[in-house]
Design a protein around this motif. Structure first.
Motif, mmCIF file in Angstrom:
data_model
loop_
_atom_site.group_PDB
_atom_site.id
_atom_site.type_symbol
_atom_site.label_atom_id
_atom_site.label_comp_id
_atom_site.label_asym_id
_atom_site.label_seq_id
_atom_site.Cartn_x
_atom_site.Cartn_y
_atom_site.Cartn_z
ATOM 1 N N ARG A 33 3.060 8.314 0.138
ATOM 2 C CA ARG A 33 2.491 7.742 1.199
ATOM 3 C C ARG A 33 2.660 8.690 2.217
ATOM 4 O O ARG A 33 1.734 9.182 3.064
ATOM 5 C CB ARG A 33 2.948 6.333 1.462
ATOM 6 C CG ARG A 33 2.085 5.793 2.835
ATOM 7 C CD ARG A 33 2.720 4.419 3.385
ATOM 8 N NE ARG A 33 4.436 4.247 3.514
ATOM 9 C CZ ARG A 33 4.777 4.827 4.725
ATOM 10 N NH1 ARG A 33 3.850 5.207 5.740
ATOM 11 N NH2 ARG A 33 5.913 4.769 4.876
ATOM 12 N N LEU A 34 4.003 8.866 2.689
ATOM 13 C CA LEU A 34 4.303 9.941 3.752
ATOM 14 C C LEU A 34 3.586 11.340 3.703
ATOM 15 O O LEU A 34 2.967 12.142 4.723
ATOM 16 C CB LEU A 34 5.632 10.239 4.043
ATOM 17 C CG LEU A 34 6.511 8.876 4.457
ATOM 18 C CD1 LEU A 34 7.945 9.068 4.482
ATOM 19 C CD2 LEU A 34 6.067 8.768 5.937
ATOM 20 N N PHE A 35 3.485 11.755 2.387
ATOM 21 C CA PHE A 35 2.963 13.098 2.093
ATOM 22 C C PHE A 35 1.492 13.123 2.383
ATOM 23 O O PHE A 35 1.066 14.100 3.148
ATOM 24 C CB PHE A 35 3.069 13.397 0.714
ATOM 25 C CG PHE A 35 4.556 13.838 0.132
ATOM 26 C CD1 PHE A 35 5.547 14.249 1.070
ATOM 27 C CD2 PHE A 35 4.983 13.738 -0.944
ATOM 28 C CE1 PHE A 35 6.833 14.476 0.692
ATOM 29 C CE2 PHE A 35 6.325 14.009 -1.525
ATOM 30 C CZ PHE A 35 7.374 14.380 -0.463
ATOM 31 N N TYR B 133 -18.814 11.607 -3.557
ATOM 32 C CA TYR B 133 -19.329 10.329 -2.679
ATOM 33 C C TYR B 133 -18.111 9.862 -2.117
ATOM 34 O O TYR B 133 -17.997 9.594 -0.853
ATOM 35 C CB TYR B 133 -20.132 9.302 -3.658
ATOM 36 C CG TYR B 133 -20.365 7.962 -2.619
ATOM 37 C CD1 TYR B 133 -21.588 7.835 -1.933
ATOM 38 C CD2 TYR B 133 -19.567 6.833 -2.987
ATOM 39 C CE1 TYR B 133 -21.931 6.737 -1.278
ATOM 40 C CE2 TYR B 133 -19.708 5.705 -2.053
ATOM 41 C CZ TYR B 133 -20.910 5.827 -1.284
ATOM 42 O OH TYR B 133 -21.226 4.736 -0.456
ATOM 43 N N TRP B 134 -16.946 9.768 -2.859
ATOM 44 C CA TRP B 134 -15.954 9.207 -2.404
ATOM 45 C C TRP B 134 -15.142 10.133 -1.251
ATOM 46 O O TRP B 134 -14.665 9.879 -0.300
ATOM 47 C CB TRP B 134 -14.709 8.786 -3.450
ATOM 48 C CG TRP B 134 -13.653 8.191 -2.835
ATOM 49 C CD1 TRP B 134 -13.291 6.808 -2.703
ATOM 50 C CD2 TRP B 134 -12.413 8.792 -2.533
ATOM 51 N NE1 TRP B 134 -12.201 6.522 -2.081
ATOM 52 C CE2 TRP B 134 -11.581 7.977 -2.007
ATOM 53 C CE3 TRP B 134 -11.982 10.291 -2.143
ATOM 54 C CZ2 TRP B 134 -10.093 8.182 -1.527
ATOM 55 C CZ3 TRP B 134 -10.805 10.626 -1.793
ATOM 56 C CH2 TRP B 134 -9.816 9.486 -1.466
ATOM 57 N N GLU C 1 -6.478 6.083 -6.136
ATOM 58 C CA GLU C 1 -5.508 7.570 -6.006
ATOM 59 C C GLU C 1 -5.664 8.271 -4.689
ATOM 60 O O GLU C 1 -5.316 9.284 -4.801
ATOM 61 C CB GLU C 1 -5.992 8.409 -7.157
ATOM 62 C CG GLU C 1 -5.732 7.815 -8.536
ATOM 63 C CD GLU C 1 -4.459 7.565 -9.028
ATOM 64 O OE1 GLU C 1 -3.553 8.046 -8.135
ATOM 65 O OE2 GLU C 1 -4.107 6.836 -10.047
ATOM 66 N N GLN C 2 -5.937 7.507 -3.698
ATOM 67 C CA GLN C 2 -6.366 8.125 -2.397
ATOM 68 C C GLN C 2 -5.336 9.029 -2.077
ATOM 69 O O GLN C 2 -5.421 9.878 -1.365
ATOM 70 C CB GLN C 2 -6.760 7.399 -1.369
ATOM 71 C CG GLN C 2 -6.143 6.158 -0.966
ATOM 72 C CD GLN C 2 -6.637 5.157 -0.045
ATOM 73 O OE1 GLN C 2 -7.744 5.376 0.287
ATOM 74 N NE2 GLN C 2 -6.133 4.110 0.488
ATOM 75 N N ALA D 94 -13.397 2.721 -7.762
ATOM 76 C CA ALA D 94 -12.227 2.037 -7.688
ATOM 77 C C ALA D 94 -10.875 2.769 -7.923
ATOM 78 O O ALA D 94 -9.804 2.870 -7.281
ATOM 79 C CB ALA D 94 -12.132 0.585 -8.745
ATOM 80 N N LYS D 95 -11.038 3.851 -9.095
ATOM 81 C CA LYS D 95 -10.082 4.795 -9.328
ATOM 82 C C LYS D 95 -9.587 5.754 -8.254
ATOM 83 O O LYS D 95 -8.678 6.054 -7.906
ATOM 84 C CB LYS D 95 -10.366 5.415 -10.565
ATOM 85 C CG LYS D 95 -9.149 6.315 -11.096
ATOM 86 C CD LYS D 95 -7.862 5.481 -11.593
ATOM 87 C CE LYS D 95 -6.914 6.445 -12.012
ATOM 88 N NZ LYS D 95 -5.574 5.843 -11.999
#
Length: 204
Positions: free
Chosen positions: A15-17, A166-167, A102-103, A97-98
């Motif tokens: 999350r921090l990265f 698109y994502w 993986e965002q 959704a995947k």
């Protein structure tokens, strides 16, 4: 379910990265976010380095992706009674959704992983290529396409690439291309998929 200290370190580090960048995130910050005493060396009781934490995050995502892909392909095989257009729409929704799931990993990939070519290769072979292979396998297994003379990996690269683009556009530009909402995108993606393959080219 309570996460182990190792799991907290991996999750908070990723999350921090994603938020700050790999280089800008210190070990002490990871420790603090994980509930450890910052600067006390708690991270090093589980990992040898910050890079090893990043590698662990990637490998955990690879393992989860493989399990999810296997489960989805099994579930999708039971939907053969649904119209093909509905099945295609569902496949597109699963892909989006995947990407959302993986965002954080995707942000790190595009921002920082060029300095870790070995980890890029693990991402490519462990997550990206299996997902495209899964699309190709799923398409070729649809009854409507039985006997179709198609280059399924190439078709999968087009369809999968559309989902990724698109994502990414939505993520980086803060709105989708031409403000096409997800419902419209999924419907158009399914129509495109029907036109890219041999056999039944009209939506059911």
């Amino acid at each position: 379910m309570t996460r182990s200290t190792r799991e907290r370190i991996v999750a908070e580090a990723l999350r921090l990265f994603a938020d700050r960048g790999y280089a800008a995130t210190s070990v002490a910050e990871i420790e603090a976010a994980s509930g450890l005493s910052p600067g006390a060396g708690g991270l090093y009781r589980h990992f040898r380095s910050k890079e090893e934490v990043l590698a662990a995050a990637i490998r955990e995502h690879i393992t989860r992706t493989r399990e999810q892909l296997s489960t989805y392909l099994q579930q999708a095989s039971a939907l053969h009674d649904e119209p093909l257009a509905s099945r295609l729409s569902l496949a597109c929704q699963v892909g989006l959704a995947k990407m959302r799931e993986e965002q954080d990993l995707i942000r790190v990939l595009f921002r920082d992983l060029d300095q870790f070519p070995d980890l890029v290769a693990e991402m490519r072979e462990g997550i990206v290529n299996p997902l495209y292979d899964g699309i190709a396998t799923w398409l070729s297994a649809q009854p409507e396409f039985a006997g179709a003379d198609e280059d399924w990996p190439a078709v999968a690269s087009i369809l999968g690439g559309a989902v990724v683009n698109y994502w990414l556009a939505n993520e980086s530009l803060y709105e989708p291309p031409k403000r096409i909402d997800e419902k419209r995108f999924v419907a158009a993606w399914a129509r495109l998929a029907l036109g890219l393959v041999s056999g039944d080219r009209t939506p059911a």
